[in-house]
Write an enzyme that holds these catalytic residues in place. Sequence first.
Site, PDB file in Angstrom:
ATOM      1  N   SER A   1       0.983  -1.135  -0.013  1.00 48.93           N
ATOM      2  CA  SER A   1      -0.008  -0.012  -0.033  1.00 48.93           C
ATOM      3  C   SER A   1       0.766   1.061  -0.001  1.00 48.93           C
ATOM      4  O   SER A   1       1.795   1.267   0.820  1.00 48.93           O
ATOM      5  CB  SER A   1      -0.727   0.099   1.410  1.00 48.93           C
ATOM      6  OG  SER A   1      -1.479   1.361   1.513  1.00 48.93           O
TER       7      SER A   1
ATOM      8  N   GLY B   1      -9.293   3.771   5.992  1.00 50.19           N
ATOM      9  CA  GLY B   1      -9.115   5.340   6.361  1.00 50.19           C
ATOM     10  C   GLY B   1      -7.788   5.699   6.380  1.00 50.19           C
ATOM     11  O   GLY B   1      -7.486   6.861   6.055  1.00 50.19           O
ATOM     12  N   PHE B   2      -7.192   5.014   6.958  1.00 55.72           N
ATOM     13  CA  PHE B   2      -5.595   5.447   7.363  1.00 55.72           C
ATOM     14  C   PHE B   2      -4.646   4.144   7.449  1.00 55.72           C
ATOM     15  O   PHE B   2      -5.112   3.295   7.883  1.00 55.72           O
ATOM     16  CB  PHE B   2      -5.654   6.113   8.720  1.00 55.72           C
ATOM     17  CG  PHE B   2      -6.700   7.438   8.756  1.00 55.72           C
ATOM     18  CD1 PHE B   2      -7.933   7.230   9.392  1.00 55.72           C
ATOM     19  CD2 PHE B   2      -6.426   8.521   8.458  1.00 55.72           C
ATOM     20  CE1 PHE B   2      -9.017   8.179   9.311  1.00 55.72           C
ATOM     21  CE2 PHE B   2      -7.181   9.550   8.395  1.00 55.72           C
ATOM     22  CZ  PHE B   2      -8.432   9.422   8.938  1.00 55.72           C
ATOM     23  N   GLY B   3      -3.412   4.491   7.189  1.00 58.46           N
ATOM     24  CA  GLY B   3      -2.566   3.533   7.398  1.00 58.46           C
ATOM     25  C   GLY B   3      -1.994   3.583   8.794  1.00 58.46           C
ATOM     26  O   GLY B   3      -2.093   4.608   9.521  1.00 58.46           O
TER      27      GLY B   3
ATOM     28  N   MET C   1      -9.704   7.082  -1.774  1.00 60.48           N
ATOM     29  CA  MET C   1     -10.606   7.425  -0.603  1.00 60.48           C
ATOM     30  C   MET C   1     -11.255   8.763  -1.139  1.00 60.48           C
ATOM     31  O   MET C   1     -10.707   9.691  -1.754  1.00 60.48           O
ATOM     32  CB  MET C   1      -9.976   7.539   0.579  1.00 60.48           C
ATOM     33  CG  MET C   1      -9.067   6.318   1.021  1.00 60.48           C
ATOM     34  SD  MET C   1      -8.097   6.681   2.707  1.00 60.48           S
ATOM     35  CE  MET C   1      -7.531   5.088   2.843  1.00 60.48           C
TER      36      MET C   1
ATOM     37  N   HIS D   1      -0.739  -1.649  -4.233  1.00 57.49           N
ATOM     38  CA  HIS D   1      -2.117  -1.495  -3.743  1.00 57.49           C
ATOM     39  C   HIS D   1      -2.598   0.044  -3.635  1.00 57.49           C
ATOM     40  O   HIS D   1      -1.848   0.763  -2.851  1.00 57.49           O
ATOM     41  CB  HIS D   1      -2.094  -2.305  -2.331  1.00 57.49           C
ATOM     42  CG  HIS D   1      -3.603  -2.024  -1.652  1.00 57.49           C
ATOM     43  ND1 HIS D   1      -4.606  -3.197  -1.741  1.00 57.49           N
ATOM     44  CD2 HIS D   1      -4.127  -1.025  -0.664  1.00 57.49           C
ATOM     45  CE1 HIS D   1      -5.435  -2.805  -0.973  1.00 57.49           C
ATOM     46  NE2 HIS D   1      -5.304  -1.658  -0.391  1.00 57.49           N
TER      47      HIS D   1
ATOM     48  N   ASP E   1      -4.835   2.821  -2.519  1.00 56.97           N
ATOM     49  CA  ASP E   1      -6.174   3.304  -1.601  1.00 56.97           C
ATOM     50  C   ASP E   1      -6.795   4.328  -2.178  1.00 56.97           C
ATOM     51  O   ASP E   1      -6.070   5.520  -2.160  1.00 56.97           O
ATOM     52  CB  ASP E   1      -5.629   3.159  -0.173  1.00 56.97           C
ATOM     53  CG  ASP E   1      -5.250   2.022   0.443  1.00 56.97           C
ATOM     54  OD1 ASP E   1      -3.996   1.917   0.993  1.00 56.97           O
ATOM     55  OD2 ASP E   1      -6.035   1.076   0.423  1.00 56.97           O
TER      56      ASP E   1
ATOM     57  N   MET F   1     -10.984  -6.308   5.553  1.00 57.35           N
ATOM     58  CA  MET F   1     -10.145  -5.280   6.364  1.00 57.35           C
ATOM     59  C   MET F   1      -9.837  -5.784   7.859  1.00 57.35           C
ATOM     60  O   MET F   1     -10.866  -5.913   8.678  1.00 57.35           O
ATOM     61  CB  MET F   1     -10.957  -3.824   6.467  1.00 57.35           C
ATOM     62  CG  MET F   1     -11.219  -3.224   5.002  1.00 57.35           C
ATOM     63  SD  MET F   1      -9.530  -2.988   4.219  1.00 57.35           S
ATOM     64  CE  MET F   1      -8.890  -1.796   5.065  1.00 57.35           C
TER      65      MET F   1
ATOM     66  N   HIS G   1      -8.137  -0.387  -4.446  1.00 56.89           N
ATOM     67  CA  HIS G   1      -9.092  -0.598  -3.376  1.00 56.89           C
ATOM     68  C   HIS G   1      -9.924   0.642  -2.987  1.00 56.89           C
ATOM     69  O   HIS G   1      -9.740   1.610  -2.626  1.00 56.89           O
ATOM     70  CB  HIS G   1      -8.150  -0.785  -2.159  1.00 56.89           C
ATOM     71  CG  HIS G   1      -9.018  -0.969  -0.879  1.00 56.89           C
ATOM     72  ND1 HIS G   1      -8.349  -0.887   0.531  1.00 56.89           N
ATOM     73  CD2 HIS G   1     -10.139  -1.053  -0.828  1.00 56.89           C
ATOM     74  CE1 HIS G   1      -9.204  -1.025   1.308  1.00 56.89           C
ATOM     75  NE2 HIS G   1     -10.475  -1.172   0.966  1.00 56.89           N
TER      76      HIS G   1
ATOM     77  N   ASP H   1      -6.006  -6.866   5.077  1.00 59.63           N
ATOM     78  CA  ASP H   1      -5.483  -5.387   4.491  1.00 59.63           C
ATOM     79  C   ASP H   1      -5.609  -4.666   5.938  1.00 59.63           C
ATOM     80  O   ASP H   1      -6.779  -4.307   6.576  1.00 59.63           O
ATOM     81  CB  ASP H   1      -6.358  -4.526   3.342  1.00 59.63           C
ATOM     82  CG  ASP H   1      -5.747  -3.170   3.347  1.00 59.63           C
ATOM     83  OD1 ASP H   1      -6.454  -2.697   2.522  1.00 59.63           O
ATOM     84  OD2 ASP H   1      -4.803  -2.791   3.639  1.00 59.63           O
ATOM     85  N   GLY H   2      -4.494  -4.241   6.599  1.00 59.23           N
ATOM     86  CA  GLY H   2      -4.468  -3.189   7.765  1.00 59.23           C
ATOM     87  C   GLY H   2      -3.589  -3.816   8.883  1.00 59.23           C
ATOM     88  O   GLY H   2      -3.902  -4.849   9.353  1.00 59.23           O
ATOM     89  N   GLY H   3      -2.641  -3.097   9.469  1.00 57.20           N
ATOM     90  CA  GLY H   3      -1.750  -3.408  10.534  1.00 57.20           C
ATOM     91  C   GLY H   3      -1.118  -4.847  10.351  1.00 57.20           C
ATOM     92  O   GLY H   3      -0.590  -5.262  11.453  1.00 57.20           O
TER      93      GLY H   3
ATOM     94  N   MET I   1     -12.547   2.759  -1.567  1.00 55.43           N
ATOM     95  CA  MET I   1     -13.174   3.325  -0.291  1.00 55.43           C
ATOM     96  C   MET I   1     -14.105   4.386  -0.323  1.00 55.43           C
ATOM     97  O   MET I   1     -13.496   5.665  -0.251  1.00 55.43           O
ATOM     98  CB  MET I   1     -12.089   3.390   0.896  1.00 55.43           C
ATOM     99  CG  MET I   1     -11.519   2.102   1.090  1.00 55.43           C
ATOM    100  SD  MET I   1      -9.975   2.373   2.300  1.00 55.43           S
ATOM    101  CE  MET I   1      -8.633   2.673   0.864  1.00 55.43           C
TER     102      MET I   1
END
Length: 212
Positions: free
Chosen positions: A4, A138-140, A33, A29, A31, A133, A62, A171-173, A64
């Site tokens: 990402s 909304g945020f990395g 938004m 990836h 993102d 998710m 992706h 996706d995420g963390g 959003m």
Amino acid sequence: MSISLLGTDFTELGHTLERIRLSGADSIHLDIMDGRFVPNISFGWSIAADIVRASALPCCAHLMIEHPEDAFNAFVGAGVTELLFHVEATRFPFRALHLLKRSSIRRGVAVNPGTQVESVVPLLDSVDTVLLMSVEPGFGGQSFFPGTVAKVRALRSAADRSGTPTRIAVDGGIDVSNAAALRDAGTDEFVVGTAFFRAGDPAAFVRLLKGA
Ligand code: DX5
Ligand code: ZN
């Protein structure tokens, strides 16, 4: 493994894309938004087209955004090889997936942490990928929701039962502390941002996560 770009310095994009290519990652990836579906604004299809042109790796969008169907043609036109939209962002996911069927790109849905995995089981015949998710979109740089591992397991067994070759992406963390459990549960692809850019040796990091 998909990287990402959300947390990167966009003035260094060319250098960053080369770094990602050299690391052995599989794709980029993107993102997307709109400031409405999520409380953040990133970039649109024209910058996506620039990134696709500059990238040696395939790019996945992706989305959003609200009313994602309205942007399908523009992102397909930008040259992405996969497009994922949120099931929470449209009333008619089958109709949206049908629209995407006209293009030859890979298509799928993204699912927020608070959305039951059962709600996408009826769609498994119509998607290539389900993106779960593991943070609120909304945020990395956010913390990983441990409950995601059980969601992957549930989705994997639903896909196996329905006999569909669903690719499960998360996706995420994501980092080295949670990759092995996700892989064991049935994850096919990791989307990683912060942990990749914090890695001292990106190629070793990618090998580690791919081997997880
Ligand atoms: C969040 C995005 C993710 C995020 C991943 O809404 O969809 O792709 O950028 O980055 P990290 O790995 O930092 O959570
Ligand atoms: Zn994403």
